[in-house]
Design a protein around this motif. Sequence first.
Motif, short mmCIF file in Angstrom:
data_model
loop_
_atom_site.label_atom_id
_atom_site.label_comp_id
_atom_site.label_asym_id
_atom_site.label_seq_id
_atom_site.Cartn_x
_atom_site.Cartn_y
_atom_site.Cartn_z
N ARG A 136 0.66 -1.15 0.09
CA ARG A 136 -0.18 -0.16 -0.03
C ARG A 136 0.74 1.05 -0.05
O ARG A 136 0.52 2.21 0.63
CB ARG A 136 -0.79 0.04 1.18
CG ARG A 136 -1.99 -1.06 1.27
CD ARG A 136 -2.85 -1.14 2.38
NE ARG A 136 -3.85 -2.11 2.44
CZ ARG A 136 -5.08 -1.95 1.82
NH1 ARG A 136 -5.51 -0.97 1.48
NH2 ARG A 136 -5.95 -2.96 1.84
N GLU A 137 1.94 1.28 -0.74
CA GLU A 137 2.75 2.40 -0.84
C GLU A 137 2.88 2.90 -2.32
O GLU A 137 3.79 3.68 -2.66
CB GLU A 137 4.16 2.21 -0.17
CG GLU A 137 4.04 1.63 1.27
CD GLU A 137 5.42 1.66 1.86
OE1 GLU A 137 6.46 2.74 1.88
OE2 GLU A 137 5.77 0.53 2.46
N GLU A 138 2.13 2.49 -3.13
CA GLU A 138 2.10 2.80 -4.59
C GLU A 138 2.18 4.21 -4.97
O GLU A 138 3.09 4.88 -5.61
CB GLU A 138 1.23 2.13 -5.31
CG GLU A 138 -0.32 2.60 -5.28
CD GLU A 138 -0.99 2.16 -4.11
OE1 GLU A 138 -2.31 2.84 -3.77
OE2 GLU A 138 -0.31 1.43 -3.17
N LEU A 139 1.33 5.20 -4.13
CA LEU A 139 1.57 6.32 -4.52
C LEU A 139 2.68 7.22 -4.02
O LEU A 139 2.99 8.01 -4.83
CB LEU A 139 0.08 7.27 -4.20
CG LEU A 139 -1.10 6.79 -4.78
CD1 LEU A 139 -2.18 7.38 -4.00
CD2 LEU A 139 -1.16 6.93 -6.17
N VAL A 189 12.83 2.54 -6.71
CA VAL A 189 11.70 2.93 -7.13
C VAL A 189 11.35 1.53 -8.27
O VAL A 189 10.42 1.05 -8.14
CB VAL A 189 11.47 4.28 -8.05
CG1 VAL A 189 10.01 4.35 -8.70
CG2 VAL A 189 11.62 5.24 -7.00
N THR A 190 12.52 1.43 -8.95
CA THR A 190 12.39 0.27 -9.84
C THR A 190 12.00 -0.86 -9.37
O THR A 190 11.12 -1.97 -9.49
CB THR A 190 13.60 0.01 -10.74
OG1 THR A 190 13.61 1.23 -11.72
CG2 THR A 190 13.67 -1.29 -11.67
N THR A 191 12.70 -1.26 -8.12
CA THR A 191 12.47 -2.49 -7.30
C THR A 191 11.22 -2.58 -6.99
O THR A 191 10.47 -3.72 -6.81
CB THR A 191 13.55 -2.75 -6.21
OG1 THR A 191 14.90 -2.53 -6.62
CG2 THR A 191 13.54 -3.68 -5.66
N VAL A 192 10.57 -1.62 -6.26
CA VAL A 192 9.21 -1.51 -5.81
C VAL A 192 8.10 -1.73 -6.82
O VAL A 192 7.46 -2.50 -6.86
CB VAL A 192 8.82 -0.16 -5.11
CG1 VAL A 192 7.16 0.02 -4.96
CG2 VAL A 192 9.75 0.00 -3.79
N ALA A 223 5.64 -4.74 3.20
CA ALA A 223 4.87 -5.50 2.52
C ALA A 223 5.76 -6.46 1.56
O ALA A 223 5.36 -7.75 1.43
CB ALA A 223 3.83 -4.97 1.60
N ILE A 224 6.72 -6.32 1.19
CA ILE A 224 7.79 -6.98 0.57
C ILE A 224 8.37 -7.82 1.18
O ILE A 224 8.65 -9.06 0.95
CB ILE A 224 8.85 -6.11 -0.37
CG1 ILE A 224 7.88 -5.37 -1.75
CG2 ILE A 224 9.85 -7.05 -1.24
CD1 ILE A 224 8.70 -4.26 -2.38
N GLU A 230 6.91 -14.95 4.17
CA GLU A 230 6.25 -16.03 4.07
C GLU A 230 6.40 -16.90 2.88
O GLU A 230 6.13 -18.19 2.81
CB GLU A 230 4.65 -15.40 4.03
CG GLU A 230 4.19 -14.35 4.98
CD GLU A 230 2.87 -13.85 4.74
OE1 GLU A 230 2.71 -13.51 3.61
OE2 GLU A 230 2.24 -13.22 5.77
N ARG A 231 6.95 -16.34 1.68
CA ARG A 231 7.10 -17.22 0.62
C ARG A 231 8.43 -18.22 0.52
O ARG A 231 8.35 -19.41 -0.14
CB ARG A 231 7.33 -16.30 -0.74
CG ARG A 231 7.48 -17.09 -1.96
CD ARG A 231 6.07 -17.68 -2.50
NE ARG A 231 6.37 -18.17 -3.70
CZ ARG A 231 6.16 -17.35 -4.89
NH1 ARG A 231 6.28 -16.13 -5.01
NH2 ARG A 231 6.46 -17.94 -6.13
#
Length: 265
Positions: A136-139, A189-192, A223-224, A230-231
């Motif tokens: 939830r940090e896209e903006l 930014v690219t990594t996100v 979130a990442i 978890e993965r």
Amino acid sequence: MDLKKHYEKISEAARLVRDGSLSDLVPLQAAHEVIDEIRLWQEILGARPEAIIFDQIVSGLELGLFALVSGLYRQAYGSLRLAVELTASVCWFSTNRLELAEWQSGERDLIWKEITNEQEGVLSPRFRKAFFPELREELKYNGLNKKLYRELSEYVHGNARTWAGPDDIKYDEQLHRAWLEKLDTYMVVTTVLLSLRYLQEVGDEGVKKLAPNLNSRVGHVSAITKYLDERLPTPAAAAPATPVAAGAQVSATPPAAGRDGEDAD
């Protein structure tokens, strides 16, 4: 004009700049690691139609670095701007296959305002809900991306402040360091951006390969890191040793084997 002497003079000026640029290789090594990270994404996403754009991104970054160490700062900033634009286009075309084909055939241009639109772009709530709902940090990162692109565009469009100093070919530590800082911002930014679009679609082996870079670049994005935790399987805990009763003696000599391979009583 003696053209040979003219270009020899330019070449010599660039050589002197490279001497200054290469005096500290540590930040340049970090810059080349950015290219390695982009190539890893390309390797993992290579089967997708839009992944071919990574070739142009890598080319732009490599040319940008060469221009940087040669004192061609305006060209270096322009090359980084191209990488910013093309990286966002990878994600945009991933959901717009027709537009990718039209762009490849020269019938369509990249439209930056469309790609970074806060409602429909690649770092918009709509994109995030479709591909990585928890991020939830896209903006925030869309704002960073647009700011970076605008700053780099000043050198492409020749804004007045970019001509404040002499435009000769000579080493400028301030411009050199500023470019490397912007490259670092680009990679965060690219990594996100690539994680938001692709991480939940990448196979287990790919996630394992990406994890070190993700933790290094965006370990602050909860979130990442939570998704990775978890993965990725955690190593099995070692079995606890059997406690030895107090006063018991432990022999370092194994018991002798009896007949037929059985232990002697």
